[in-house]
Design a protein around this motif. Structure first.
Motif, PDB file in Angstrom:
ATOM      1  N   LEU A 174     -28.476 -18.877 -17.314  1.00  0.00           N
ATOM      2  CA  LEU A 174     -27.544 -19.338 -18.331  1.00  0.00           C
ATOM      3  C   LEU A 174     -26.191 -19.685 -17.725  1.00  0.00           C
ATOM      4  O   LEU A 174     -25.200 -19.806 -18.440  1.00  0.00           O
ATOM      5  CB  LEU A 174     -27.388 -18.278 -19.425  1.00  0.00           C
ATOM      6  CG  LEU A 174     -28.672 -17.880 -20.146  1.00  0.00           C
ATOM      7  CD1 LEU A 174     -28.382 -16.824 -21.206  1.00  0.00           C
ATOM      8  CD2 LEU A 174     -29.359 -19.074 -20.757  1.00  0.00           C
ATOM      9  N   ASP A 175     -26.147 -19.876 -16.427  1.00  0.00           N
ATOM     10  CA  ASP A 175     -24.902 -20.215 -15.750  1.00  0.00           C
ATOM     11  C   ASP A 175     -24.386 -21.567 -16.229  1.00  0.00           C
ATOM     12  O   ASP A 175     -25.162 -22.463 -16.562  1.00  0.00           O
ATOM     13  CB  ASP A 175     -25.087 -20.270 -14.234  1.00  0.00           C
ATOM     14  CG  ASP A 175     -25.405 -18.907 -13.641  1.00  0.00           C
ATOM     15  OD1 ASP A 175     -25.124 -17.889 -14.306  1.00  0.00           O
ATOM     16  OD2 ASP A 175     -25.925 -18.856 -12.517  1.00  0.00           O
ATOM     17  N   ILE A 176     -23.086 -21.722 -16.188  1.00  0.00           N
ATOM     18  CA  ILE A 176     -22.444 -22.975 -16.570  1.00  0.00           C
ATOM     19  C   ILE A 176     -22.695 -24.010 -15.474  1.00  0.00           C
ATOM     20  O   ILE A 176     -22.572 -23.714 -14.291  1.00  0.00           O
ATOM     21  CB  ILE A 176     -20.922 -22.757 -16.744  1.00  0.00           C
ATOM     22  CG1 ILE A 176     -20.632 -21.675 -17.784  1.00  0.00           C
ATOM     23  CG2 ILE A 176     -20.210 -24.062 -17.097  1.00  0.00           C
ATOM     24  CD1 ILE A 176     -21.065 -21.988 -19.175  1.00  0.00           C
TER      25      ILE A 176
ATOM     26  N   PHE B 170     -26.616 -24.566 -26.422  1.00  0.00           N
ATOM     27  CA  PHE B 170     -26.763 -23.198 -25.913  1.00  0.00           C
ATOM     28  C   PHE B 170     -27.851 -22.443 -26.672  1.00  0.00           C
ATOM     29  O   PHE B 170     -28.611 -21.682 -26.087  1.00  0.00           O
ATOM     30  CB  PHE B 170     -25.435 -22.442 -25.972  1.00  0.00           C
ATOM     31  CG  PHE B 170     -25.517 -21.072 -25.359  1.00  0.00           C
ATOM     32  CD1 PHE B 170     -25.686 -20.918 -23.987  1.00  0.00           C
ATOM     33  CD2 PHE B 170     -25.438 -19.938 -26.143  1.00  0.00           C
ATOM     34  CE1 PHE B 170     -25.775 -19.657 -23.414  1.00  0.00           C
ATOM     35  CE2 PHE B 170     -25.523 -18.676 -25.586  1.00  0.00           C
ATOM     36  CZ  PHE B 170     -25.692 -18.529 -24.214  1.00  0.00           C
TER      37      PHE B 170
ATOM     38  N   THR C 197     -22.315 -17.215 -27.611  1.00  0.00           N
ATOM     39  CA  THR C 197     -22.330 -18.679 -27.726  1.00  0.00           C
ATOM     40  C   THR C 197     -20.924 -19.238 -27.567  1.00  0.00           C
ATOM     41  O   THR C 197     -20.714 -20.205 -26.836  1.00  0.00           O
ATOM     42  CB  THR C 197     -22.934 -19.112 -29.069  1.00  0.00           C
ATOM     43  OG1 THR C 197     -24.237 -18.531 -29.196  1.00  0.00           O
ATOM     44  CG2 THR C 197     -23.048 -20.616 -29.169  1.00  0.00           C
TER      45      THR C 197
ATOM     46  N   TYR D 132     -19.885 -19.123 -23.940  1.00  0.00           N
ATOM     47  CA  TYR D 132     -20.531 -20.184 -23.167  1.00  0.00           C
ATOM     48  C   TYR D 132     -19.812 -21.515 -23.394  1.00  0.00           C
ATOM     49  O   TYR D 132     -19.483 -22.218 -22.445  1.00  0.00           O
ATOM     50  CB  TYR D 132     -22.007 -20.307 -23.557  1.00  0.00           C
ATOM     51  CG  TYR D 132     -22.730 -21.409 -22.815  1.00  0.00           C
ATOM     52  CD1 TYR D 132     -23.327 -21.171 -21.586  1.00  0.00           C
ATOM     53  CD2 TYR D 132     -22.814 -22.700 -23.346  1.00  0.00           C
ATOM     54  CE1 TYR D 132     -23.990 -22.185 -20.899  1.00  0.00           C
ATOM     55  CE2 TYR D 132     -23.473 -23.716 -22.665  1.00  0.00           C
ATOM     56  CZ  TYR D 132     -24.055 -23.450 -21.446  1.00  0.00           C
ATOM     57  OH  TYR D 132     -24.703 -24.456 -20.766  1.00  0.00           O
TER      58      TYR D 132
ATOM     59  N   GLU E  90     -16.342 -21.538 -21.740  1.00  0.00           N
ATOM     60  CA  GLU E  90     -16.442 -21.693 -20.285  1.00  0.00           C
ATOM     61  C   GLU E  90     -16.918 -23.095 -19.928  1.00  0.00           C
ATOM     62  O   GLU E  90     -16.450 -23.706 -18.957  1.00  0.00           O
ATOM     63  CB  GLU E  90     -17.410 -20.653 -19.704  1.00  0.00           C
ATOM     64  CG  GLU E  90     -17.488 -20.646 -18.204  1.00  0.00           C
ATOM     65  CD  GLU E  90     -16.195 -20.264 -17.508  1.00  0.00           C
ATOM     66  OE1 GLU E  90     -16.045 -20.623 -16.309  1.00  0.00           O
ATOM     67  OE2 GLU E  90     -15.326 -19.637 -18.118  1.00  0.00           O
TER      68      GLU E  90
END
Length: 145
Positions: free
Chosen positions: A36-38, A113, A133, A136, A139
């Motif tokens: 789930l990394d940006i 997301f 959420t 995320y 970011e």
């Protein structure tokens, strides 16, 4: 569709293909499993360079290519979205719905997301929390405004 529109559409399609190839090469080097990394800033900029709902599918394609997941479908269908929302991810038919032709970047990424978590099978029972959420999206949008 006139000649200018066709040229613009061809340019858009070629741009998505080129970005998708760059992402494929990046993923081949990393050999990572879904996280789930940006995404890196250049991926985020490329995805959000498309304006309007009709180009959200292109943005989602870039992000799905980055995460190496199937591309999510996006449609305008107000009947699928609750009264107090602008858009929603429906996990039953694996689709993002919007009430309008336009959807701001934060909303588009918010719904993406939910789809990403669905594909990652993380937090799936209830979906991701709103705090997760929002974090995320915050970011993701950092350095883009």
């Amino acid at each position: 569709m006139n000649a200018n529109d066709r040229r613009l559409m061809r340019t858009l399609i070629d741009a998505v293909k080129n970005i998708s190839e760059e992402i494929r090469l990046l993923r081949a080097e990393q050999k990572q499993t879904l996280s789930l990394d940006i995404p890196p800033l250049w991926i985020r900029k490329a995805a959000l360079s498309f304006q309007g709902f009709t180009t959200w599918p292109s943005a989602y394609k870039i992000l799905c290519d980055y995460y190496n997941i199937p591309t999510v479908d996006a449609q305008i269908d107000p009947a699928q979205v609750s009264d107090n929302a602008i858009a929603c991810f429906n996990h039953n038919d694996v689709r993002i719905y919007s009430k309008n032709k336009t959807m701001n970047h934060e909303t588009g990424i918010h719904e993406f997301f939910h789809y990403l978590c669905f594909r990652a099978r993380k937090f799936y029972e209830k979906g991701p929390s709103e705090a997760m959420t929002k974090a995320y999206v915050q970011e993701f949008m950092r350095d883009l405004k």
